[in-house]
Design an enzyme around this catalytic site. Sequence first.
Site, short mmCIF file in Angstrom:
data_model
loop_
_atom_site.label_atom_id
_atom_site.label_comp_id
_atom_site.label_asym_id
_atom_site.label_seq_id
_atom_site.Cartn_x
_atom_site.Cartn_y
_atom_site.Cartn_z
N GLU A 90 41.55 -51.28 -10.19
CA GLU A 90 42.72 -51.61 -11.02
C GLU A 90 43.72 -50.45 -11.05
O GLU A 90 43.33 -49.29 -11.00
CB GLU A 90 42.26 -51.90 -12.45
CG GLU A 90 41.48 -53.19 -12.55
CD GLU A 90 40.76 -53.32 -13.89
OE1 GLU A 90 41.01 -54.32 -14.57
OE2 GLU A 90 39.97 -52.45 -14.24
N CYS A 103 49.48 -45.53 -13.08
CA CYS A 103 48.16 -44.98 -13.37
C CYS A 103 47.22 -45.46 -12.27
O CYS A 103 47.04 -46.66 -12.06
CB CYS A 103 47.69 -45.46 -14.75
SG CYS A 103 46.05 -44.85 -15.20
N CYS A 110 32.73 -45.84 -11.45
CA CYS A 110 32.72 -44.43 -11.82
C CYS A 110 31.28 -44.04 -12.17
O CYS A 110 30.56 -44.84 -12.76
CB CYS A 110 33.64 -44.18 -13.03
SG CYS A 110 33.71 -42.46 -13.53
N CYS A 114 30.62 -41.80 -19.27
CA CYS A 114 31.08 -41.30 -20.57
C CYS A 114 30.85 -42.41 -21.61
O CYS A 114 31.10 -43.58 -21.33
CB CYS A 114 32.56 -40.93 -20.51
SG CYS A 114 32.90 -39.58 -19.36
N CYS A 117 33.86 -44.91 -22.60
CA CYS A 117 34.72 -45.45 -21.54
C CYS A 117 34.05 -46.63 -20.83
O CYS A 117 32.87 -46.57 -20.48
CB CYS A 117 35.04 -44.35 -20.54
SG CYS A 117 36.06 -44.89 -19.16
N GLU A 158 36.50 -40.34 -10.89
CA GLU A 158 36.69 -38.91 -11.09
C GLU A 158 37.40 -38.32 -9.87
O GLU A 158 36.81 -38.24 -8.78
CB GLU A 158 35.32 -38.23 -11.30
CG GLU A 158 35.34 -36.71 -11.26
CD GLU A 158 36.40 -36.07 -12.14
OE1 GLU A 158 36.51 -36.42 -13.32
OE2 GLU A 158 37.13 -35.18 -11.63
N SER A 189 43.68 -35.90 -13.66
CA SER A 189 42.83 -35.76 -14.85
C SER A 189 41.37 -35.68 -14.43
O SER A 189 40.87 -36.52 -13.68
CB SER A 189 43.05 -36.98 -15.75
OG SER A 189 42.23 -36.89 -16.90
N LEU A 213 38.50 -33.17 -22.57
CA LEU A 213 37.69 -32.23 -23.35
C LEU A 213 36.85 -32.98 -24.39
O LEU A 213 35.62 -32.93 -24.37
CB LEU A 213 38.62 -31.23 -24.03
CG LEU A 213 38.00 -29.97 -24.61
CD1 LEU A 213 37.34 -29.13 -23.52
CD2 LEU A 213 39.06 -29.15 -25.33
N ASN A 288 40.40 -45.85 -28.12
CA ASN A 288 40.67 -47.27 -27.92
C ASN A 288 39.31 -47.95 -28.04
O ASN A 288 38.48 -47.82 -27.16
CB ASN A 288 41.28 -47.45 -26.53
CG ASN A 288 41.66 -48.88 -26.30
OD1 ASN A 288 41.91 -49.63 -27.22
ND2 ASN A 288 41.68 -49.26 -25.05
N CYS A 331 43.67 -46.99 -22.07
CA CYS A 331 42.71 -45.94 -21.75
C CYS A 331 41.28 -46.42 -21.89
O CYS A 331 40.89 -46.94 -22.93
CB CYS A 331 42.89 -44.77 -22.69
SG CYS A 331 44.43 -43.92 -22.47
N1 SAH Z 1 37.42 -39.03 -14.75
C1 SAH Z 1 38.70 -38.49 -15.08
C2 SAH Z 1 39.82 -39.45 -14.88
C3 SAH Z 1 39.75 -40.69 -15.74
S1 SAH Z 1 40.98 -40.46 -16.91
C4 SAH Z 1 38.66 -37.91 -16.49
O1 SAH Z 1 37.63 -38.03 -17.13
O2 SAH Z 1 39.60 -37.28 -16.89
C5 SAH Z 1 40.53 -41.40 -18.16
C6 SAH Z 1 41.26 -40.96 -19.41
O3 SAH Z 1 41.11 -42.00 -20.34
C7 SAH Z 1 40.62 -39.73 -19.96
O4 SAH Z 1 41.45 -38.87 -20.66
C8 SAH Z 1 39.62 -40.37 -20.89
O5 SAH Z 1 39.21 -39.45 -21.75
C9 SAH Z 1 40.44 -41.52 -21.46
N2 SAH Z 1 39.63 -42.60 -22.06
C10 SAH Z 1 38.56 -43.19 -21.52
N3 SAH Z 1 38.04 -44.10 -22.37
C11 SAH Z 1 38.82 -44.11 -23.48
C12 SAH Z 1 38.82 -44.85 -24.70
N4 SAH Z 1 37.88 -45.76 -24.98
N5 SAH Z 1 39.80 -44.60 -25.60
C13 SAH Z 1 40.75 -43.68 -25.34
N6 SAH Z 1 40.80 -42.95 -24.21
C14 SAH Z 1 39.85 -43.16 -23.28
#
Ligand code: SAH
Length: 351
Positions: A90, A103, A110, A114, A117, A158, A189, A213, A288, A331
């Site tokens: 996507e 984006c 992935c 996390c 996510c 990633e 990112s 972070l 989110n 996100c």
């Molecule tokens: N793997 C990389 C690139 C993915 S970016 C990374 O971790 O940075 C994904 C972005 O969306 C990151 O800033 C992540 O923290 C954010 N994100 C993922 N799930 C989310 C959620 N449920 N609510 C808000 N932000 C989220």
Amino acid sequence: MLDIKELSLEELKERFNAAGIRPFHAEQVFAWIYRKMAGTFREMSDLPAPLREYLSSDFLIYSAVIARRLVSGDGTVKLLFELADGNMIESVLIPAERRMTGCISVQAGCGLRCAFCASGALGLERNLSCGEILEQVCRLQKEAGGRLTHLVFMGTGEPFNNYDNLIKAVRIINSKESFHIGARRITISTSGILPGIARLAGERLQVELSVSLHAADNEVRSRLMPVNEIYPLAQLLAACRVYSRNTGRQVTFEYILIKGINSSLPTAVKLCRMLKGMGCKVNLIPLNPLPSMEWRPPSAAETAVFSSFLRKQGIQATVRQPRGRDIEAACGQLRLQYAQNRQVERCVKSQ
Ligand code: SAH
């Protein structure tokens, strides 16, 4: 047939040279693909007919099919692609005042898992090729009906686990023969893959680096992001300091606010202590909430207390507004939901 977007301009010139084609035609081809958004070689009207034929028989321009296109009430557009091997990815177009941001995903699925996510839920399928990364930019730019002004590699995957393809694509995107999007308008990112941060510093690319972070101590970070077990906070922050010193560029830290987990004032105090003297920015992202999880974002008041504390301590802090929630484009929502049932309704045929 080869996806022509796998090749840099230099590589295409070399191929042309070897095939007895004058290399300057490569620049014309690049302009057609990346500036005029051509979907076929036939429409490249300033190329000699035999060259158009040669290109049509040996190369593809688009290797994916747009399987779904969803438009949000706020103007955000999500494109779901089916790749040549059936994998789904996507990308999202985020229009804003004076900005048109794309984006981009870098992997199918992935592997980071996390906790907050949705992208990691199905695990990693594979890395995307350079051509597949560029294809998203082409299709989003076509969708935008004008130039994209910004790109964020914040879709699925990633970036630093697909380093070579990512950087090759970024160099093409940045080049004047292609999209010519300024490096400072391109954000990569990462979840904090240290070798990638170190390598990026050596690229002499002026891209923006964002680091996810999300916590002010190892205990919370490991709970949210298993990758923290491999690259813990102290090493991550040290790598960011080295990156800033070597590139002269500030790092942006992404920090998801989750009520009861990492959004209290004492956590803000800890975070400031941790980032002291770093010359960084912090982008606060109210969680989110995904249907499958119990966690919630903090109230607007708690978010404001957190962000204003950071600012008072001299840290540039912004709060990100969610976009495209109604089309699952916000996100952390990107996921391969359609891959499961395979009932892909093709609304746009590939060229
Ligand atoms: N793997 C990389 C690139 C993915 S970016 C990374 O971790 O940075 C994904 C972005 O969306 C990151 O800033 C992540 O923290 C954010 N994100 C993922 N799930 C989310 C959620 N449920 N609510 C808000 N932000 C989220």
